[in-house]
Design a protein around this motif. Structure first.
Motif, PDB file in Angstrom:
ATOM      1  N   ALA A 125       0.861  -1.181   0.000  1.00 14.85           N
ATOM      2  CA  ALA A 125       0.000   0.000   0.000  1.00 14.85           C
ATOM      3  C   ALA A 125       0.896   1.229   0.000  1.00 14.85           C
ATOM      4  O   ALA A 125       2.083   1.145   0.317  1.00 14.85           O
ATOM      5  N   SER A 126       0.312   2.372  -0.343  1.00 15.63           N
ATOM      6  CA  SER A 126       1.094   3.595  -0.447  1.00 15.63           C
ATOM      7  C   SER A 126       0.239   4.776  -0.013  1.00 15.63           C
ATOM      8  O   SER A 126      -0.996   4.687   0.028  1.00 15.63           O
ATOM      9  N   THR A 127       0.895   5.886   0.296  1.00 16.38           N
ATOM     10  CA  THR A 127       0.139   7.080   0.664  1.00 16.38           C
ATOM     11  C   THR A 127      -0.771   7.543  -0.466  1.00 16.38           C
ATOM     12  O   THR A 127      -1.779   8.203  -0.207  1.00 16.38           O
ATOM     13  N   ILE A 128      -0.453   7.211  -1.711  1.00 18.86           N
ATOM     14  CA  ILE A 128      -1.345   7.608  -2.801  1.00 18.86           C
ATOM     15  C   ILE A 128      -2.644   6.803  -2.792  1.00 18.86           C
ATOM     16  O   ILE A 128      -3.572   7.123  -3.537  1.00 18.86           O
ATOM     17  N   ILE A 133      -4.469   6.696  -0.043  1.00 16.70           N
ATOM     18  CA  ILE A 133      -5.340   7.326   0.956  1.00 16.70           C
ATOM     19  C   ILE A 133      -6.503   8.053   0.297  1.00 16.70           C
ATOM     20  O   ILE A 133      -7.651   7.960   0.751  1.00 16.70           O
ATOM     21  N   LEU A 134      -6.249   8.790  -0.782  1.00 17.59           N
ATOM     22  CA  LEU A 134      -7.326   9.539  -1.449  1.00 17.59           C
ATOM     23  C   LEU A 134      -8.477   8.632  -1.887  1.00 17.59           C
ATOM     24  O   LEU A 134      -9.626   8.857  -1.495  1.00 17.59           O
ATOM     25  N   PRO A 135      -8.236   7.609  -2.710  1.00 18.75           N
ATOM     26  CA  PRO A 135      -9.368   6.779  -3.131  1.00 18.75           C
ATOM     27  C   PRO A 135     -10.012   6.011  -1.977  1.00 18.75           C
ATOM     28  O   PRO A 135     -11.218   5.730  -2.007  1.00 18.75           O
ATOM     29  N   ILE A 141      -8.127   0.875  -0.453  1.00 18.62           N
ATOM     30  CA  ILE A 141      -7.643  -0.217   0.398  1.00 18.62           C
ATOM     31  C   ILE A 141      -8.516  -0.378   1.644  1.00 18.62           C
ATOM     32  O   ILE A 141      -8.075  -0.941   2.652  1.00 18.62           O
ATOM     33  N   SER A 142      -9.759   0.093   1.589  1.00 23.85           N
ATOM     34  CA  SER A 142     -10.624   0.025   2.767  1.00 23.85           C
ATOM     35  C   SER A 142     -10.856  -1.412   3.210  1.00 23.85           C
ATOM     36  O   SER A 142     -10.976  -1.685   4.412  1.00 23.85           O
ATOM     37  N   GLY A 143     -10.911  -2.346   2.264  1.00 22.66           N
ATOM     38  CA  GLY A 143     -11.081  -3.745   2.639  1.00 22.66           C
ATOM     39  C   GLY A 143      -9.928  -4.266   3.462  1.00 22.66           C
ATOM     40  O   GLY A 143     -10.110  -5.065   4.385  1.00 22.66           O
TER      41      GLY A 143
END
Length: 274
Positions: A120-123, A125-127, A147-149
């Motif tokens: 995962a990456s900080t990019i 966070i937005l989506p 990445i909410s799942g």
């Protein structure tokens, strides 16, 4: 002030970036030098925010994300911290340069004490936040994934990020990796393992080094010490193809490839004065 309405707080602590400063309240308190004192104060500061959220009864409805932008700036020695057992630090694309811990809390949504080692990456966070609040994503192409799942610990959900491109220094593709394997392409880098660290806030000096083409098994060698490119040519070939895909899309100044998918950096419109 905004506990009765939706709110967003972005708090970028300047610390523990050099030059280091600490309040009198924490000076000498950690027993681990100035760097330890500063870490202790940052921890306290984050705790004040978390305590206030809890006092306002907002823990069940507030996602807290604590993360960092890069690994330690090792040239500053005792003012830099450590990425051990990762190799090197800031200003490289070894794991010590960009791989950072991230802690998230959302009471009754993210199970306490759980961990996730998916890419995962900080990019992302937005989506992810957009999905959680029901907001539409911009029509422009973005590189992040929801990445909410993963946050919720859904065992049936895998990371949408199957690859990670390690770009550095004006668009140089230094390496690519998947969840386990990482392939470095030949490139120059500033090594602190070969250099001399500074002390007391005075930087030392890195030493220029160059990698060969190197393959590492991060599941068993997170410190990137044992080059396995001769033992696993088929894995190296697969990651080379991943590198070719990255170059076709985003380019690579190391190999002078111009990407088909490069685009201007997204910018906000200037604020209109009231």
């Amino acid at each position: 002030e905004h506990q009765d309405t939706p709110f967003f707080l972005y708090l970028p602590h300047t610390m523990v970036h050099v030059p280091l400063y600490v309040s009198e309240q924490f000076k000498g308190k950690s027993g681990a030098g100035l760097f330890g004192d500063v870490m202790m104060e940052v921890d306290w500061s984050v705790g004040q925010i978390m305590n206030t959220i809890d006092e306002c009864g907002l823990g069940d409805n507030t996602l807290i994300i604590f993360t960092s932008d890069n690994g330690p700036w090792l040239t500053f020695g005792d003012h830099a911290g450590s990425a051990a057992p990762l190799r090197e630090g800031k200003q490289t694309m070894f794991e010590g340069g960009y791989r950072v811990p991230t802690i998230m809390r959302w009471t009754n949504k993210i199970a306490a004490g759980t961990d996730c080692d998916a890419l995962a990456s900080t990019i992302d966070i937005l989506p992810t936040v957009a999905h959680l609040i029901g907001a539409e994503l911009p029509k422009n192409k973005i590189d992040g994934f929801d990445i909410s799942g993963l946050l919720m610990g859904d065992e049936d959900v895998e990371s949408s990020r199957k690859s990670f491109y390690c770009y550095y220094g004006g668009g140089q593709l230094h390496a690519v990796r998947d969840g386990r394997w990482k392939l470095h392409f030949p490139h120059k880098y500033a090594s602190m393992e070969a250099g001399k660290a500074g002390a007391g806030g005075i930087p030392g000096k890195a030493k220029g080094q160059k990698t060969a083409e190197e393959l590492y098994d991060l599941a068993n060698d997170v410190g990137e010490r044992n080059n396995l490119i001769q033992q696993h040519p088929e894995i190296a070939d697969r990651l080379r193809q991943m590198g070719d895909e990255a170059r076709r899309d985003l380019g690579d100044t190391l190999t002078q490839v111009k990407g088909e998918g490069t685009r201007p950096i997204g910018k906000l419109e200037p604020a209109i004065a009231e």
